[in-house]
Design an enzyme around this catalytic site. Structure first.
Site, mmCIF file in Angstrom:
data_model
loop_
_atom_site.group_PDB
_atom_site.id
_atom_site.type_symbol
_atom_site.label_atom_id
_atom_site.label_comp_id
_atom_site.label_asym_id
_atom_site.label_seq_id
_atom_site.Cartn_x
_atom_site.Cartn_y
_atom_site.Cartn_z
ATOM 1 N N SER A 1 16.537 71.415 44.379
ATOM 2 C CA SER A 1 15.155 71.047 44.198
ATOM 3 C C SER A 1 14.589 71.793 45.762
ATOM 4 O O SER A 1 15.958 72.208 46.006
ATOM 5 C CB SER A 1 14.594 69.588 43.608
ATOM 6 O OG SER A 1 13.250 70.053 43.919
ATOM 7 N N ASN A 2 13.014 71.614 45.831
ATOM 8 C CA ASN A 2 12.609 72.566 47.487
ATOM 9 C C ASN A 2 11.424 71.219 47.395
ATOM 10 O O ASN A 2 11.775 70.295 47.023
ATOM 11 C CB ASN A 2 12.166 73.482 46.522
ATOM 12 C CG ASN A 2 11.034 73.808 45.684
ATOM 13 O OD1 ASN A 2 10.302 72.654 46.071
ATOM 14 N ND2 ASN A 2 11.503 74.621 44.382
#
Ligand code: CTP
Length: 219
Positions: A21-22
């Site tokens: 993810s981020n």
């Protein structure tokens, strides 16, 4: 105005317990949704995983996890909207394979093969017509140049560019320092502000843009 807003990160599963993810928290997108609802606009929010309460006055909230789910939800809602604010930090890559059972460690080095996700804004370019499309650009270098390229490639009316390498702006924090780059080339640099102030000004920008286009077409 009918406003469609995307917010938050997406998660791309490696196995049932792991994902890539981020750092997006969803704060900027939720602030845009909240600002627009507060001004009486109809708002639909498409949110990736974000630990934020949904602001009052949002008509429909769709929760998604992956980039593929966000793509499907944007496609299902884009015809409805007058304007889209694509503030989600959509993952650009996902594991080429997702294991249905937890991958066990065995002491060896592993390589994770990634494949690109679809670019949501590019995929809806032909559905734009007279809708207003606003994108965000998360950059760590050559902010304006990179953001302008994205604005053109994705056919946007406005791109809100932020330097995500700063510690007081961008991901996770409540403040941001953005530059607004319009399709006509004009650039406005805003100093450090709260995300809710920025959100109010972005909504105002969209309102003004729509009304100036209306007055141009009626004159
Ligand atoms: N975006 C999108 N679909 C993707 C990736 C990004 O629609 N698969 C949108 C984002 O919501 C944002 C804009 O495109 O409004 C720019 O996103 P950004 O992450 O800054 O850039 P990318 O296009 O992903 O390019 P790069 O990661 O190479 O900087």
């Amino acid at each position: 105005m009918k406003l469609l807003v995307t917010a938050g990160p997406t998660r791309e599963a490696i196995d049932p317990v792991r994902f890539i993810s981020n750092r997006s928290s969803g704060k900027m997108g939720y602030a845009v949704a909240s600002a627009a609802a507060g001004k009486g606009h109809e708002v639909r929010l498409i949110s990736g995983p974000a630990a934020i309460e949904v602001p009052e006055g949002i008509s429909i909230v769709t929760r998604v996890v992956s980039a593929t789910e966000m793509l499907a939800s944007v496609h299902a809602n884009v015809d409805w909207c007058d304007a889209l604010v694509m503030s989600a930090a959509v993952a650009d890559m996902r594991p080429a394979e997702t294991s249905s059972s937890k991958i066990k460690k065995d002491g060896s080095t592993r390589t994770l093969k990634l494949e690109p996700t679809e670019d949501i804004l590019l995929s809806i370019a032909s559905l734009k017509h007279d809708r207003v499309f606003v994108g965000f650009a998360a950059e760590t270098e050559r902010l304006e140049e990179n953001a302008r390229q994205k604005l053109e490639a994705k056919g946007l009316d406005l791109i809100v560019a932020n330097d995500v390498s700063a510690t007081d702006a961008g991901f996770e924090v409540d403040t941001n320092r953005v530059s607004l780059i319009e399709r006509n080339g004009s650039v406005e640099k805003w100093g450090l502000q709260s995300k809710s102030e920025i959100a109010d000004r972005i909504v105002k920008w969209i309102e003004d843009y729509i009304s100036s286009r209306r007055s141009q077409s009626s004159s």
